[in-house]
Design a protein around this motif. Structure first.
Motif, PDB file in Angstrom:
ATOM      1  N   GLU A 165       2.767  -8.366  -6.868  1.00 46.90           N
ATOM      2  CA  GLU A 165       1.676  -9.339  -6.799  1.00 46.90           C
ATOM      3  C   GLU A 165       0.879  -9.400  -8.101  1.00 46.90           C
ATOM      4  O   GLU A 165       0.519 -10.480  -8.572  1.00 46.90           O
ATOM      5  CB  GLU A 165       0.746  -9.007  -5.622  1.00 46.90           C
ATOM      6  N   GLU A 166       0.627  -8.250  -8.692  1.00 49.81           N
ATOM      7  CA  GLU A 166      -0.114  -8.207  -9.959  1.00 49.81           C
ATOM      8  C   GLU A 166       0.692  -8.850 -11.086  1.00 49.81           C
ATOM      9  O   GLU A 166       0.141  -9.529 -11.946  1.00 49.81           O
ATOM     10  CB  GLU A 166      -0.483  -6.769 -10.303  1.00 49.81           C
ATOM     11  N   ARG A 167       1.992  -8.657 -11.082  1.00 51.30           N
ATOM     12  CA  ARG A 167       2.851  -9.267 -12.103  1.00 51.30           C
ATOM     13  C   ARG A 167       2.876 -10.786 -11.954  1.00 51.30           C
ATOM     14  O   ARG A 167       2.843 -11.514 -12.941  1.00 51.30           O
ATOM     15  CB  ARG A 167       4.270  -8.687 -12.028  1.00 51.30           C
ATOM     16  N   VAL A 168       2.922 -11.265 -10.720  1.00 49.72           N
ATOM     17  CA  VAL A 168       2.896 -12.708 -10.474  1.00 49.72           C
ATOM     18  C   VAL A 168       1.582 -13.303 -10.978  1.00 49.72           C
ATOM     19  O   VAL A 168       1.567 -14.367 -11.603  1.00 49.72           O
ATOM     20  CB  VAL A 168       3.112 -13.017  -8.980  1.00 49.72           C
ATOM     21  N   LEU A 169       0.475 -12.618 -10.734  1.00 49.54           N
ATOM     22  CA  LEU A 169      -0.818 -13.107 -11.206  1.00 49.54           C
ATOM     23  C   LEU A 169      -0.895 -13.195 -12.733  1.00 49.54           C
ATOM     24  O   LEU A 169      -1.638 -13.998 -13.283  1.00 49.54           O
ATOM     25  CB  LEU A 169      -1.951 -12.225 -10.669  1.00 49.54           C
ATOM     26  N   LEU A 170      -0.084 -12.375 -13.428  1.00 52.53           N
ATOM     27  CA  LEU A 170      -0.019 -12.446 -14.897  1.00 52.53           C
ATOM     28  C   LEU A 170       0.846 -13.609 -15.386  1.00 52.53           C
ATOM     29  O   LEU A 170       0.819 -13.959 -16.553  1.00 52.53           O
ATOM     30  CB  LEU A 170       0.520 -11.134 -15.479  1.00 52.53           C
ATOM     31  N   GLY A 171       1.669 -14.177 -14.469  1.00 56.15           N
ATOM     32  CA  GLY A 171       2.511 -15.304 -14.852  1.00 56.15           C
ATOM     33  C   GLY A 171       3.995 -15.038 -14.759  1.00 56.15           C
ATOM     34  O   GLY A 171       4.799 -15.919 -15.066  1.00 56.15           O
ATOM     35  N   ALA A 194       7.550 -14.645 -12.863  1.00 54.58           N
ATOM     36  CA  ALA A 194       8.142 -15.195 -11.651  1.00 54.58           C
ATOM     37  C   ALA A 194       9.649 -14.984 -11.696  1.00 54.58           C
ATOM     38  O   ALA A 194      10.255 -14.970 -12.750  1.00 54.58           O
ATOM     39  CB  ALA A 194       7.830 -16.679 -11.526  1.00 54.58           C
TER      40      ALA A 194
END
Length: 86
Positions: A74-80, A82
């Motif tokens: 989830e934290e990686r997705v929030l950084l952009g 995918a």
């Protein structure tokens, strides 16, 4: 100083006791396209799932200069980041 958009150093990952990736290094600069090709069982999906944080890994993954090795999916997705499977 500019840094790679994605930088992977000594990445190791697998399933249980079966290590599939053995010290992968790669670097991608902004705007660069990288392909991951190989036969079934070569570790393509393991690599991509590891970069997203779906599998436990050892080594370092940096995104936009930040060490994201300990971040959740989830934290990686929030950084952009995918993962878009075919």
């Amino acid at each position: 100083m500019t840094h790679p958009l994605l930088e992977v150093r000594a990445l190791r990952a697998g399933y249980g006791k079966a290590e599939v990736l053995h010290g992968i290094d790669l670097q991608a600069d902004k705007g660069q396209v990288i392909t991951v090709i190989g036969p079934n069982g070569a570790g393509k999906s393991t690599l991509l799932n590891s970069l997203m944080g779906l599998l436990p890994t050892r080594g370092q993954v940096r995104y936009n200069g930040e060490d994201i090795s300990a971040l959740t999916l989830e934290e990686r997705v929030l950084l952009g980041l995918a993962l878009v499977p075919e």
